[in-house]
Design a protein around this motif. Structure first.
Motif, PDB file in Angstrom:
ATOM      1  N   VAL A 163       0.839  -1.205   0.000  1.00  0.00           N
ATOM      2  CA  VAL A 163       0.000   0.000   0.000  1.00  0.00           C
ATOM      3  C   VAL A 163       0.870   1.249   0.000  1.00  0.00           C
ATOM      4  N   ILE A 164       1.953   1.217   0.768  1.00  0.00           N
ATOM      5  CA  ILE A 164       2.833   2.389   0.882  1.00  0.00           C
ATOM      6  C   ILE A 164       3.466   2.729  -0.462  1.00  0.00           C
ATOM      7  N   VAL A 165       3.951   1.722  -1.216  1.00  0.00           N
ATOM      8  CA  VAL A 165       4.617   2.031  -2.482  1.00  0.00           C
ATOM      9  C   VAL A 165       3.640   2.601  -3.501  1.00  0.00           C
ATOM     10  N   ILE A 166       2.390   2.140  -3.488  1.00  0.00           N
ATOM     11  CA  ILE A 166       1.378   2.710  -4.385  1.00  0.00           C
ATOM     12  C   ILE A 166       1.084   4.153  -3.997  1.00  0.00           C
ATOM     13  N   ALA A 167       1.015   4.424  -2.695  1.00  0.00           N
ATOM     14  CA  ALA A 167       0.762   5.787  -2.239  1.00  0.00           C
ATOM     15  C   ALA A 167       1.905   6.725  -2.637  1.00  0.00           C
ATOM     16  N   LEU A 168       3.141   6.266  -2.490  1.00  0.00           N
ATOM     17  CA  LEU A 168       4.293   7.092  -2.866  1.00  0.00           C
ATOM     18  C   LEU A 168       4.301   7.376  -4.369  1.00  0.00           C
ATOM     19  N   ALA A 169       3.993   6.365  -5.172  1.00  0.00           N
ATOM     20  CA  ALA A 169       3.946   6.558  -6.625  1.00  0.00           C
ATOM     21  C   ALA A 169       2.850   7.548  -6.999  1.00  0.00           C
ATOM     22  N   SER A 170       1.711   7.468  -6.334  1.00  0.00           N
ATOM     23  CA  SER A 170       0.599   8.383  -6.617  1.00  0.00           C
ATOM     24  C   SER A 170       1.003   9.827  -6.335  1.00  0.00           C
ATOM     25  N   VAL A 171       1.681  10.039  -5.220  1.00  0.00           N
ATOM     26  CA  VAL A 171       2.116  11.396  -4.862  1.00  0.00           C
ATOM     27  C   VAL A 171       3.094  11.941  -5.894  1.00  0.00           C
ATOM     28  N   LEU A 172       4.041  11.120  -6.323  1.00  0.00           N
ATOM     29  CA  LEU A 172       5.030  11.572  -7.301  1.00  0.00           C
ATOM     30  C   LEU A 172       4.379  11.870  -8.652  1.00  0.00           C
ATOM     31  N   LEU A 173       3.426  11.038  -9.068  1.00  0.00           N
ATOM     32  CA  LEU A 173       2.732  11.259 -10.339  1.00  0.00           C
ATOM     33  C   LEU A 173       1.891  12.531 -10.300  1.00  0.00           C
ATOM     34  N   VAL A 174       1.313  12.829  -9.166  1.00  0.00           N
ATOM     35  CA  VAL A 174       0.507  14.037  -9.025  1.00  0.00           C
ATOM     36  C   VAL A 174       1.381  15.286  -9.148  1.00  0.00           C
ATOM     37  N   ARG A 175       2.618  15.210  -8.703  1.00  0.00           N
ATOM     38  CA  ARG A 175       3.505  16.372  -8.716  1.00  0.00           C
ATOM     39  C   ARG A 175       3.846  16.827 -10.127  1.00  0.00           C
ATOM     40  N   GLY A 176       3.908  15.903 -11.087  1.00  0.00           N
ATOM     41  CA  GLY A 176       4.188  16.306 -12.460  1.00  0.00           C
ATOM     42  C   GLY A 176       4.952  15.250 -13.221  1.00  0.00           C
ATOM     43  N   VAL A 177       4.766  15.211 -14.553  1.00  0.00           N
ATOM     44  CA  VAL A 177       5.401  14.185 -15.362  1.00  0.00           C
ATOM     45  C   VAL A 177       6.901  14.391 -15.440  1.00  0.00           C
ATOM     46  N   ARG A 178       7.386  15.637 -15.379  1.00  0.00           N
ATOM     47  CA  ARG A 178       8.830  15.863 -15.443  1.00  0.00           C
ATOM     48  C   ARG A 178       9.515  15.226 -14.236  1.00  0.00           C
ATOM     49  N   GLU A 179       8.944  15.450 -13.047  1.00  0.00           N
ATOM     50  CA  GLU A 179       9.511  14.868 -11.833  1.00  0.00           C
ATOM     51  C   GLU A 179       9.447  13.350 -11.882  1.00  0.00           C
ATOM     52  N   SER A 180       8.323  12.815 -12.368  1.00  0.00           N
ATOM     53  CA  SER A 180       8.171  11.361 -12.473  1.00  0.00           C
ATOM     54  C   SER A 180       9.178  10.781 -13.452  1.00  0.00           C
ATOM     55  N   ALA A 181       9.395  11.475 -14.572  1.00  0.00           N
ATOM     56  CA  ALA A 181      10.332  10.985 -15.578  1.00  0.00           C
ATOM     57  C   ALA A 181      11.758  10.964 -15.036  1.00  0.00           C
ATOM     58  N   ARG A 182      12.126  12.002 -14.291  1.00  0.00           N
ATOM     59  CA  ARG A 182      13.470  12.037 -13.713  1.00  0.00           C
ATOM     60  C   ARG A 182      13.664  10.887 -12.729  1.00  0.00           C
ATOM     61  N   ALA A 183      12.670  10.663 -11.888  1.00  0.00           N
ATOM     62  CA  ALA A 183      12.780   9.583 -10.915  1.00  0.00           C
ATOM     63  C   ALA A 183      12.840   8.234 -11.614  1.00  0.00           C
ATOM     64  N   THR A 184      12.022   8.055 -12.659  1.00  0.00           N
ATOM     65  CA  THR A 184      12.020   6.793 -13.385  1.00  0.00           C
ATOM     66  C   THR A 184      13.345   6.553 -14.074  1.00  0.00           C
ATOM     67  N   ALA A 185      13.930   7.599 -14.676  1.00  0.00           N
ATOM     68  CA  ALA A 185      15.218   7.457 -15.355  1.00  0.00           C
ATOM     69  C   ALA A 185      16.311   7.050 -14.368  1.00  0.00           C
ATOM     70  N   ALA A 186      16.343   7.708 -13.216  1.00  0.00           N
ATOM     71  CA  ALA A 186      17.360   7.377 -12.210  1.00  0.00           C
ATOM     72  C   ALA A 186      17.207   5.939 -11.734  1.00  0.00           C
ATOM     73  N   MET A 187      15.964   5.516 -11.501  1.00  0.00           N
ATOM     74  CA  MET A 187      15.734   4.157 -11.021  1.00  0.00           C
ATOM     75  C   MET A 187      16.031   3.124 -12.098  1.00  0.00           C
ATOM     76  N   ALA A 188      15.769   3.469 -13.374  1.00  0.00           N
ATOM     77  CA  ALA A 188      16.070   2.544 -14.466  1.00  0.00           C
ATOM     78  C   ALA A 188      17.566   2.298 -14.575  1.00  0.00           C
ATOM     79  N   VAL A 189      18.354   3.357 -14.484  1.00  0.00           N
ATOM     80  CA  VAL A 189      19.811   3.217 -14.546  1.00  0.00           C
ATOM     81  C   VAL A 189      20.311   2.373 -13.378  1.00  0.00           C
ATOM     82  N   LEU A 190      19.760   2.611 -12.188  1.00  0.00           N
ATOM     83  CA  LEU A 190      20.188   1.867 -11.004  1.00  0.00           C
ATOM     84  C   LEU A 190      19.845   0.383 -11.129  1.00  0.00           C
ATOM     85  N   LYS A 191      18.650   0.076 -11.620  1.00  0.00           N
ATOM     86  CA  LYS A 191      18.247  -1.330 -11.683  1.00  0.00           C
ATOM     87  C   LYS A 191      19.087  -2.090 -12.716  1.00  0.00           C
TER      88      LYS A 191
END
Length: 482
Positions: A163-191
């Motif tokens: 439940v917590i990870v879905i809530a965190l993702a929802s908050v980040l998506l609400v903030r804006g697609v640019r912020e979400s894209a940056r977070a996704t790019a960083a996590m993709a490189v790390l994984k």
């Protein structure tokens, strides 16, 4: 029999405003961000958690299963690349079906996408919870209370981390697609870095004997393993949901889809070989947090497994983020057409995101994440995705015939053999899911038809004649070569 309600690609693009700035969403995603977004949507639970299930079915031949699953995806990826470049809107498969096969099929595709995007969010969140527990154990020697780390199907009460990870993702998506894209790019490189490190550790301990017998369950095991492995590839089509937020969607979306499938396939085959070569099929199959277990056994220390667990926590969180993004954009497109309530199409002028729709999606899919087990939703999610992929391949054929002059920045090679092979591979994997899943899916489709008849058809903008305002300029702009 009345003619099917079909929207032309020109109309879909014109009414979405996808060829213009100022239509609500903002064009902020470049080619690199789209590739990272695709990898973010794909690489997660399927390889970090689901690898053990695939190995249990196929043994060392799971590598063949991953290749067969990739081949299935590649055929359909060509179809998504062609349609994603030709119809760059947020609706993805739903919009492609609307243009190729009509409104009823489009609604059912959108309904199936609730399985691919929505239900998979719940499944991915459950997998995330397993690695959070593994990470906590690596760091402190403690485990999360089972009652709060698993749903009733797994012997717990509520899966709070999911439940917590879905809530965190929802908050980040609400903030804006640019912020979400940056977070996704960083996590993709790390994984990717974590999986490459895992391969390096696994291949150091590689033993040829661990690959024998290569296929203990024969062709049947490889087929079942392919169906299990297919879950690892779900999400690549989410790239097409960024059609209205990509800077150059007609060129970048096809590129991003094909690059993602290639990179992910190489990663998956390398990880599977490294894991089985290090411990053998019995050492990997049917184990939660399998990759951490492999590293712990090879290194004789919990430190390496903790690093893998951390990478998995980040990787799976990025899947939740990317898949939830796709789900909200699908619902936004359906809402524009009147097929679901209008709350899903409202875009905040401040954040340029569908805030209400995102929060609703987060709440709705936190419920199965909290109370369902991973195994209970994987097959249903898989069959829904495969049915959608079949429809997209058919839509390519239908639009080639109906719209031969449509501007296509990418064309499916070896047409029509490629989409026909895509249909065939998908139908084979649907067959492999088994009668119980077929029945569940039939009931799900029946519920979708009732919902369409009771709400969607009555409220359809196209059915009310509300979408007849396409100007010749709009049509020309869509048809002109990019």
């Amino acid at each position: 029999m009345p003619a099917p309600r079909i929207k032309s690609p020109a109309l879909l693009v014109a009414e979405s405003g996808a060829d213009r700035e100022g239509h609500g969403l903002r064009r902020t995603l470049g080619r690199f961000q789209l590739v990272c977004f695709g990898i973010g949507a794909i690489v997660g639970t399927g390889i970090f958690v689901g690898l053990s299930d695939s190995v249990a079915q196929a043994g060392p031949a799971v590598v063949v299963s991953f290749v067969l699953a990739a081949v299935t995806c590649v055929f359909t990826a060509f179809a998504f690349a062609e349609l994603g470049g030709a119809i760059p809107v947020s609706g993805s498969s739903y919009s492609f079906a609307y243009a190729g096969l009509g409104e009823t099929t489009a609604f059912l595709v959108g309904w199936c996408l609730l399985l691919e995007y929505g239900v998979s969010v719940s499944a991915v969140a459950v997998g995330w919870s397993q690695y959070v527990d593994e990470l906590l154990h690596s760091l402190t020697g403690l485990n999360l209370p089972h009652a709060l780390a698993a749903g009733p199907g797994d012997g717990g009460v509520v899966n709070l981390p999911a439940v917590i990870v879905i809530a965190l993702a929802s908050v980040l998506l609400v903030r804006g697609v640019r912020e979400s894209a940056r977070a996704t790019a960083a996590m993709a490189v790390l994984k990717i870095a974590v999986l490459v490190a895992f391969c390096a550790i696994g291949f150091v301990a590689f033993q040829d004997g661990n690959l024998s017998p290569f296929s203990p369950a024969g062709l049947g095991g490889i087929g079942a393993g392919t169906t299990a492995a297919f879950f690892s590839y779900i999400g690549f089509d989410a790239i097409t949901t960024a059609g209205e937020e990509a800077r150059d969607p007609r060129r970048d979306i096809p590129f991003a889809i094909l690059v993602c499938i290639g990179v992910v396939t190489l990663l998956y085959c390398a990880v599977a070989l490294a894991a089985i070569g290090a411990l053998g099929g019995d050492g990997v199959g049917d184990r939660p947090a399998a990759l951490s277990h492999v590293v712990n056994e090879v290194t004789g220390s919990a430190v390496g497994g903790g690093v893998i667990a951390f990478g998995a926590v980040v990787a799976i969180a990025s899947v939740v983020l990317a898949v939830m993004y796709g789900q909200t954009r699908i619902l936004m497109s359906m809402s524009r057409d009147g097929l679901v309530p209008r709350v899903f199409e409202k875009v905040s002028p401040r954040t340029a995101t569908p805030v209400a729709g995102t929060l609703i999606v987060g709440v709705v899919f936190a419920v199965p994440a909290a109370f369902a087990s991973l195994d209970s939703v994987v097959n249903l999610c898989t069959i829904g995705t495969l049915a959608t992929m079949v429809t997209v391949n058919i839509a390519v054929i239908a639009l080639r015939r109906r719209e031969p002059d449509l501007a296509r920045t990418f064309r499916v090679p070896l047409y029509p053999a490629t989409p026909l092979l895509g249909i065939g591979f998908c139908l084979y994997l649907i067959y492999e899911t088994g009668p119980a899943t077929w029945f569940q899916f039939a009931v799900f489709l029946a519920a979708g038809l009732l919902l369409y008849a009771g709400y969607g058809r009555r409220n359809s903008r196209l059915g009310r004649g509300g979408d007849q305002g396409l100007t010749p300029g709009d049509a020309g702009r869509v048809r002109q070569e990019a």
